[in-house]
Design an enzyme around this catalytic site. Sequence first.
Site, PDB file in Angstrom:
ATOM      1  N   GLY A 278       0.778  -1.229   0.000  1.00  0.00           N
ATOM      2  CA  GLY A 278       0.000   0.000   0.000  1.00  0.00           C
ATOM      3  C   GLY A 278       0.812   1.282   0.000  1.00  0.00           C
ATOM      4  O   GLY A 278       0.237   2.364   0.108  1.00  0.00           O
ATOM      5  N   GLU A 320       4.603  -6.195   1.330  1.00  0.00           N
ATOM      6  CA  GLU A 320       4.070  -6.591   0.031  1.00  0.00           C
ATOM      7  C   GLU A 320       3.840  -5.404  -0.898  1.00  0.00           C
ATOM      8  O   GLU A 320       2.707  -5.127  -1.285  1.00  0.00           O
ATOM      9  CB  GLU A 320       2.736  -7.317   0.239  1.00  0.00           C
ATOM     10  CG  GLU A 320       2.836  -8.489   1.178  1.00  0.00           C
ATOM     11  CD  GLU A 320       1.488  -9.142   1.465  1.00  0.00           C
ATOM     12  OE1 GLU A 320       1.434 -10.375   1.533  1.00  0.00           O
ATOM     13  OE2 GLU A 320       0.488  -8.399   1.623  1.00  0.00           O
ATOM     14  N   PRO A 321       4.895  -4.713  -1.266  1.00  0.00           N
ATOM     15  CA  PRO A 321       4.695  -3.575  -2.159  1.00  0.00           C
ATOM     16  C   PRO A 321       4.376  -4.033  -3.578  1.00  0.00           C
ATOM     17  O   PRO A 321       5.011  -4.944  -4.098  1.00  0.00           O
ATOM     18  CB  PRO A 321       6.046  -2.856  -2.129  1.00  0.00           C
ATOM     19  CG  PRO A 321       7.033  -3.953  -1.847  1.00  0.00           C
ATOM     20  CD  PRO A 321       6.323  -4.935  -0.954  1.00  0.00           C
ATOM     21  N   ARG A 323       2.420  -1.483  -6.151  1.00  0.00           N
ATOM     22  CA  ARG A 323       2.503  -0.183  -6.809  1.00  0.00           C
ATOM     23  C   ARG A 323       3.872   0.487  -6.651  1.00  0.00           C
ATOM     24  O   ARG A 323       4.403   1.046  -7.611  1.00  0.00           O
ATOM     25  CB  ARG A 323       1.438   0.723  -6.179  1.00  0.00           C
ATOM     26  CG  ARG A 323       1.246   2.067  -6.816  1.00  0.00           C
ATOM     27  CD  ARG A 323       0.441   2.979  -5.871  1.00  0.00           C
ATOM     28  NE  ARG A 323      -0.674   2.274  -5.290  1.00  0.00           N
ATOM     29  CZ  ARG A 323      -1.915   2.270  -5.791  1.00  0.00           C
ATOM     30  NH1 ARG A 323      -2.185   2.991  -6.858  1.00  0.00           N
ATOM     31  NH2 ARG A 323      -2.865   1.580  -5.211  1.00  0.00           N
ATOM     32  N   ARG A 360      -8.368   3.532 -13.609  1.00  0.00           N
ATOM     33  CA  ARG A 360      -8.237   4.080 -12.257  1.00  0.00           C
ATOM     34  C   ARG A 360      -8.863   5.466 -12.094  1.00  0.00           C
ATOM     35  O   ARG A 360      -9.370   5.812 -11.036  1.00  0.00           O
ATOM     36  CB  ARG A 360      -6.772   4.087 -11.825  1.00  0.00           C
ATOM     37  CG  ARG A 360      -6.204   2.680 -11.659  1.00  0.00           C
ATOM     38  CD  ARG A 360      -4.826   2.693 -11.012  1.00  0.00           C
ATOM     39  NE  ARG A 360      -4.873   3.196  -9.653  1.00  0.00           N
ATOM     40  CZ  ARG A 360      -4.508   4.409  -9.288  1.00  0.00           C
ATOM     41  NH1 ARG A 360      -4.026   5.249 -10.169  1.00  0.00           N
ATOM     42  NH2 ARG A 360      -4.623   4.777  -8.030  1.00  0.00           N
ATOM     43  N   TYR A 364     -11.476   5.304  -9.264  1.00  0.00           N
ATOM     44  CA  TYR A 364     -11.045   5.851  -7.967  1.00  0.00           C
ATOM     45  C   TYR A 364     -10.882   7.361  -7.989  1.00  0.00           C
ATOM     46  O   TYR A 364     -10.350   7.926  -7.037  1.00  0.00           O
ATOM     47  CB  TYR A 364      -9.677   5.290  -7.571  1.00  0.00           C
ATOM     48  CG  TYR A 364      -9.513   3.806  -7.567  1.00  0.00           C
ATOM     49  CD1 TYR A 364     -10.298   2.996  -6.755  1.00  0.00           C
ATOM     50  CD2 TYR A 364      -8.528   3.214  -8.344  1.00  0.00           C
ATOM     51  CE1 TYR A 364     -10.106   1.627  -6.730  1.00  0.00           C
ATOM     52  CE2 TYR A 364      -8.331   1.845  -8.326  1.00  0.00           C
ATOM     53  CZ  TYR A 364      -9.127   1.059  -7.528  1.00  0.00           C
ATOM     54  OH  TYR A 364      -8.923  -0.283  -7.495  1.00  0.00           O
ATOM     55  N   CYS A 391     -17.276   4.583 -25.375  1.00  0.00           N
ATOM     56  CA  CYS A 391     -18.630   5.114 -25.410  1.00  0.00           C
ATOM     57  C   CYS A 391     -19.155   5.314 -23.998  1.00  0.00           C
ATOM     58  O   CYS A 391     -20.049   4.586 -23.541  1.00  0.00           O
ATOM     59  CB  CYS A 391     -19.538   4.160 -26.176  1.00  0.00           C
ATOM     60  SG  CYS A 391     -18.920   3.878 -27.819  1.00  0.00           S
ATOM     61  N   TYR A 421      -1.683  -1.442 -11.797  1.00  0.00           N
ATOM     62  CA  TYR A 421      -3.154  -1.428 -11.865  1.00  0.00           C
ATOM     63  C   TYR A 421      -3.693  -0.769 -13.136  1.00  0.00           C
ATOM     64  O   TYR A 421      -4.784  -0.214 -13.120  1.00  0.00           O
ATOM     65  CB  TYR A 421      -3.744  -0.769 -10.605  1.00  0.00           C
ATOM     66  CG  TYR A 421      -3.252  -1.422  -9.341  1.00  0.00           C
ATOM     67  CD1 TYR A 421      -3.657  -2.720  -9.025  1.00  0.00           C
ATOM     68  CD2 TYR A 421      -2.335  -0.790  -8.517  1.00  0.00           C
ATOM     69  CE1 TYR A 421      -3.176  -3.351  -7.886  1.00  0.00           C
ATOM     70  CE2 TYR A 421      -1.846  -1.422  -7.376  1.00  0.00           C
ATOM     71  CZ  TYR A 421      -2.270  -2.699  -7.073  1.00  0.00           C
ATOM     72  OH  TYR A 421      -1.794  -3.328  -5.960  1.00  0.00           O
TER      73      TYR A 421
HETATM   74  C1  LIG Z   1      -3.164  -4.969  -3.053  1.00  0.00           C
HETATM   75  C2  LIG Z   1      -2.391  -5.630  -1.995  1.00  0.00           C
HETATM   76  C3  LIG Z   1      -1.027  -5.345  -1.876  1.00  0.00           C
HETATM   77  C4  LIG Z   1      -0.306  -4.357  -2.734  1.00  0.00           C
HETATM   78  O1  LIG Z   1      -0.789  -3.067  -2.646  1.00  0.00           O
HETATM   79  P1  LIG Z   1       0.022  -1.880  -3.332  1.00  0.00           P
HETATM   80  O2  LIG Z   1      -0.832  -0.687  -3.080  1.00  0.00           O
HETATM   81  O3  LIG Z   1       0.145  -2.201  -4.785  1.00  0.00           O
HETATM   82  O4  LIG Z   1       1.353  -1.818  -2.670  1.00  0.00           O
HETATM   83  C5  LIG Z   1      -0.321  -6.018  -0.902  1.00  0.00           C
HETATM   84  N1  LIG Z   1      -0.912  -6.938  -0.105  1.00  0.00           N
HETATM   85  C6  LIG Z   1      -2.214  -7.224  -0.213  1.00  0.00           C
HETATM   86  C7  LIG Z   1      -2.801  -8.238   0.676  1.00  0.00           C
HETATM   87  C8  LIG Z   1      -2.991  -6.594  -1.153  1.00  0.00           C
HETATM   88  O5  LIG Z   1      -4.292  -6.873  -1.238  1.00  0.00           O
END
Ligand SMILES: *Cc1c(COP(=O)(O)O)cnc(C)c1O
Length: 463
Positions: A278, A320-321, A323, A360, A364, A391, A421
Amino acid sequence: MSRSAHPAGPRHADVVPEGHYTAPPTDLNALDSKVWAQTVTRTPDGVVSVGGIDVKKLAEEFGTPAYFMDETDFRARARAWRTAFGEDADVFYAGKAFLSRAVVRWLHAEGLNLDVCSGGELTTALSAGMPADRIAFHGNNKSTEEITRAISSGVGRIVLDSFQEIVRVAHIAESLGKRQRVQIRVTVGVEAHTHEFIATAHEDQKFGIGLADGQAAEAVRRALALDGLELIGIHSHIGSQIFDMAGFEVAARRVVKLLAEIRDEHGVELPEIDLGGGLGIAYTSEDDPSEPHEIAKALHEIVTRECESAKLRTPRISVEPGRAIVGPTAFTLYEVGTIKLLDGLRTYVSVDGGMSDNIRTALYDAEYSVALVSRVSEAEPMLVRVVGKHCESGDIVVRDAFLPADLAPGDLIAVPATGAYCRSMASNYNHALRPPVVAVRDGEARVIVRRETEEDLLHLDVG
Ligand SMILES: *Cc1c(COP(=O)(O)O)cnc(C)c1O
């Protein structure tokens, strides 16, 4: 500021500029290194290049729209995360941001692990040689088939998301004669988006098992009692496009508190915690993301401090990066088709892609930047809305942007920071052909995901 996290949907009626753009940049030809991939630059003749190849050549060879990914930048970012977190931590790249076999190979070579959340992503990862024990399997509704395949291929961990799944995974593992390493995903009641977070967020969401009402403790109790499972830790993921570490701080504190409760009740100290992904990137010059080493230092300090005060051994951390690794490495190249001046209202610049290659903005209300890349211009800045060819009046690529007033059909414009994404959420709306992803490095360009063809469409449509 990016407003990327809350679904807002297309707003058909707001033809008056809202004012969440700033004044025009002083130099429209400048390329802010915050939003563009590392090797992007302007050649002396004014054309933008990436990996040593200019965009006019790229457009000629690969067509538009297309995503161009700076391989050098991707590898550098992956390595920076790996190095920053060091040997006592694991970096799992979130495959959902963008996954292809080439990317899997780069990640493998740079020492990263990989998150997948579907059978399709698992197949892609395995077929490109990612060792199964470096793969984590996610998702709030994994099918029996997916669970079976994940366990039999030997994935390093499955992240359990519900009470049903605890039993399901245990049962399948036992029937395969295996003991599956798992984490339990908890909802910590923290919701983080962009610059703010809410520490008492509603646990009203589909992911995870709630911490606050004791559900997570109950899930741990059940998982520990099942022979098919080896519970290795607790997982938490609090949001997306986050710039502020305060949300992680609260999440880590709550997860560590659960670890202490588990120790007190069961006499086990779980060895790992996963703090999710995130982390934010710069979509516009106004965004200020942190560097991986700053993020690593902050997370390590938070977890160490919380564990010391709970008298726990510091668990192994994973992150868990998605983005933050792939997002900045690619831009989408479009050709300008039409320009419509609505007197006193707005100027619409239509490109040859749109919501099918970047959903996106519509989904969003995400913000993006855009630049004229096939030439330089000394013309005055003109406030425009960049739209696609679909369209749908919500088919907006960049809501408000400045481009030179002499912009003309045939010019190439590029939207940076579309590595995450965009291709992974691309659709065939209007039977659009999903664009290719082209990796560029050291003067060489190669297609890593090819453009869809009309033949592909007809293959799926069996008539
Ligand atoms: C989406 C997600 C991520 C990655 O999020 P980013 O915003 O791309 O870093 C990591 N872990 C889990 C469980 C996710 O659902």
